[in-house]
Write a protein that holds these residues in place. Structure first.
Motif, PDB file in Angstrom:
ATOM      1  N   GLN A 136       0.826  -1.207   0.000  1.00 44.39           N
ATOM      2  CA  GLN A 136       0.000   0.000   0.000  1.00 44.39           C
ATOM      3  C   GLN A 136       0.864   1.262   0.000  1.00 44.39           C
ATOM      4  OE1 GLN A 136      -2.554  -0.398   3.390  1.00 44.39           O
ATOM      5  NE2 GLN A 136      -3.757  -2.074   2.508  1.00 44.39           N
ATOM      6  N   GLU A 139       2.196   1.787  -3.514  1.00 39.99           N
ATOM      7  CA  GLU A 139       1.170   2.332  -4.409  1.00 39.99           C
ATOM      8  C   GLU A 139       0.954   3.822  -4.132  1.00 39.99           C
ATOM      9  OE1 GLU A 139      -2.222  -0.073  -3.826  1.00 39.99           O
ATOM     10  OE2 GLU A 139      -1.396  -1.831  -4.887  1.00 39.99           O
ATOM     11  N   ALA A 140       0.955   4.205  -2.847  1.00 34.97           N
ATOM     12  CA  ALA A 140       0.784   5.626  -2.526  1.00 34.97           C
ATOM     13  C   ALA A 140       1.957   6.461  -3.053  1.00 34.97           C
ATOM     14  CB  ALA A 140       0.642   5.808  -1.012  1.00 34.97           C
ATOM     15  N   ASP A 142       3.794   5.701  -5.631  1.00 36.74           N
ATOM     16  CA  ASP A 142       3.659   5.741  -7.084  1.00 36.74           C
ATOM     17  C   ASP A 142       2.683   6.833  -7.502  1.00 36.74           C
ATOM     18  OD1 ASP A 142       3.967   5.103  -9.709  1.00 36.74           O
ATOM     19  OD2 ASP A 142       2.694   3.313  -9.655  1.00 36.74           O
ATOM     20  N   GLN A 143       1.564   6.952  -6.772  1.00 30.79           N
ATOM     21  CA  GLN A 143       0.604   8.011  -7.083  1.00 30.79           C
ATOM     22  C   GLN A 143       1.226   9.390  -6.885  1.00 30.79           C
ATOM     23  OE1 GLN A 143      -2.342   7.714  -8.413  1.00 30.79           O
ATOM     24  NE2 GLN A 143      -2.358   5.468  -8.437  1.00 30.79           N
ATOM     25  N   GLN A 144       2.022   9.562  -5.816  1.00 31.29           N
ATOM     26  CA  GLN A 144       2.657  10.850  -5.582  1.00 31.29           C
ATOM     27  C   GLN A 144       3.662  11.184  -6.689  1.00 31.29           C
ATOM     28  OE1 GLN A 144       4.357  10.790  -1.687  1.00 31.29           O
ATOM     29  NE2 GLN A 144       2.371  10.695  -0.633  1.00 31.29           N
ATOM     30  N   LYS A 146       3.564  10.177  -9.825  1.00 29.44           N
ATOM     31  CA  LYS A 146       2.807  10.545 -11.017  1.00 29.44           C
ATOM     32  C   LYS A 146       2.277  11.981 -10.901  1.00 29.44           C
ATOM     33  CE  LYS A 146       1.381   5.832 -12.238  1.00 29.44           C
ATOM     34  NZ  LYS A 146       0.226   4.918 -12.392  1.00 29.44           N
ATOM     35  N   LEU A 147       1.790  12.330  -9.701  1.00 29.05           N
ATOM     36  CA  LEU A 147       1.250  13.675  -9.509  1.00 29.05           C
ATOM     37  C   LEU A 147       2.357  14.721  -9.671  1.00 29.05           C
ATOM     38  CD1 LEU A 147      -1.119  15.483  -8.746  1.00 29.05           C
ATOM     39  CD2 LEU A 147      -0.556  15.091  -6.338  1.00 29.05           C
ATOM     40  N   GLN A 148       3.539  14.457  -9.107  1.00 29.18           N
ATOM     41  CA  GLN A 148       4.655  15.395  -9.255  1.00 29.18           C
ATOM     42  C   GLN A 148       5.096  15.515 -10.709  1.00 29.18           C
ATOM     43  OE1 GLN A 148       5.827  17.363  -7.021  1.00 29.18           O
ATOM     44  NE2 GLN A 148       4.647  16.580  -5.281  1.00 29.18           N
TER      45      GLN A 148
END
Length: 367
Positions: A136, A139-140, A142-144, A146-148
């Motif tokens: 988890q 995954e978090a 990875d999301q950060q 992508k957002l950056q």
């Protein structure tokens, strides 16, 4: 075989510790390949635990089968030798007691193996939970990332050129006293000025007086002394806790019993029952407490300890053994009525057990 199973269990525990350390190290920078590797390791650990459990079950079956054969052999020898002489019968009874002690020791070892297996299963569940938490977190992260990346891409995009500001065109000068006309309108003349009387001369203004000197400020009075703090009551003394974990404490007490150190064993089992009253080994510890008093020929205390097993843990597998030993203790004290009551309860409620067969061999007359 029991020693080999114990060694394998410790090796499994060491592997679990190594895996826990690896998970802690990879908590911040693990990848999907690492997670897959951890899951494969956990699957391998589960497979090894399953094989160890099957080996333990086969060892238990082999031990029970061997005990049945030994019991049948000894019973046959006792029955045949009872007709020969009283001395040989006493010797065989002594041998039977030795075999019974060995059987109890084997049961204790099997209980230790079962405890080790439960501990391994608990640790594997903890490793699995930490693996899910690590997944988890990845995954978090990875999301950060992508957002950056999206924000960086938006910043790097070229901005459209801004138009230059409009420059006002010069127009005809507006004479004083007129207002600027609106676009397309002729200029409007201002009204003629009205002459006014000359103003009277004003008196000269005196310069401001210098500020008066201020007296020096008086020193501030010292702060009043602080009141003494009220004494804080000392916290109550904590209840002393055993220094050993439950498995080690149980093993130490059982080892003292097998060595014949019954006083140490009584202390260890009683400490276990008071400190860990809700574990799976608590009924066993209570039963072995009664065995210690029985071995010391303190039959009255042994009856009380066995009665705790019967009353507090009625569904535990140790209840038939506790009832049988309770009857034996009553017989040693000469209380035939209470011995018959205990043995008849054993036969009525646990008729298919080995202890019930031994009770029937005593020719107990139950109503």
């Amino acid at each position: 075989m029991v020693l080999e199973m114990t060694r394998m269990a410790w090796e499994q525990r060491r592997g679990t510790w190594v895996l826990l350390g690896a998970l802690t190290f990879l908590a911040g920078c693990a990848t999907n390949e690492d997670i897959l590797a951890i899951r494969r390791d956990m699957l391998a650990l589960r497979t090894e635990v399953a094989s160890l459990s099957r080996a333990n079950q086969s060892s238990r079956d082999f031990t029970e089968e061997r005990l049945r054969k030994v019991e049948a052999d000894v019973r046959g020898r006792v029955e045949s030798s009872a007709k020969e002489s009283e001395g040989s019968r006493v010797a065989l009874n002594q041998r039977l007691e030795e075999l019974t002690t060995e059987t109890r020791f084997a049961q204790g070892k099997m209980e230790e193996s079962a405890s080790v297996l439960r501990d391994l299963q608990t640790r594997i569940d903890e490793v699995d939970q930490r693996g899910r938490q690590t997944n988890q977190r990845i995954e978090a992260m990875d999301q950060q990332v992508k957002l950056q990346a999206a924000r960086l891409q938006a910043v790097e995009q070229p901005r459209p050129p801004t138009p230059p500001p409009a420059v006002a065109q010069p127009g005809p000068a507006v004479p004083p006293g007129t207002t600027a006309p609106a676009p397309g309108q002729p200029p409007v003349a201002a009204a003629p000025a009205v002459p006014t009387a000359p103003a009277a001369p004003t008196a000269p203004v005196a310069p401001p007086a210098p500020p008066a000197p201020q007296p020096p400020a008086a020193p501030a009075p010292p702060p009043p002394p602080a009141a003494p703090a009220a004494p804080v009551p000392a916290p109550p003394a904590a209840r002393p806790q055993p220094t050993l974990p439950p498995e080690d404490l149980y093993k130490a007490a059982l080892s003292d019993y097998t060595k014949g150190d019954y006083d140490l064993a009584i202390t260890g089992f009683r400490t276990y029952v008071k400190a860990y009253p809700r574990t799976s080994l608590t009924p066993n510890a209570q039963y072995w407490l009664g065995e210690c008093f029985f071995s010391q020929k303190n039959y009255a205390q042994a009856v009380e300890e066995f009665d705790v097993v019967v009353r507090e843990y009625p569904d535990n597998p140790k209840v038939p053994s506790a009832l049988f030993k309770q009857g034996e203790a009553y017989l040693q004290m000469g209380d035939t009525k209470q011995a018959t009551t205990a043995l008849c309860e054993l036969i009525a409620k646990h008729g298919k057990t080995r202890e019930a067969r031994l009770a029937r061999d005593k020719n107990v007359r139950c109503r």
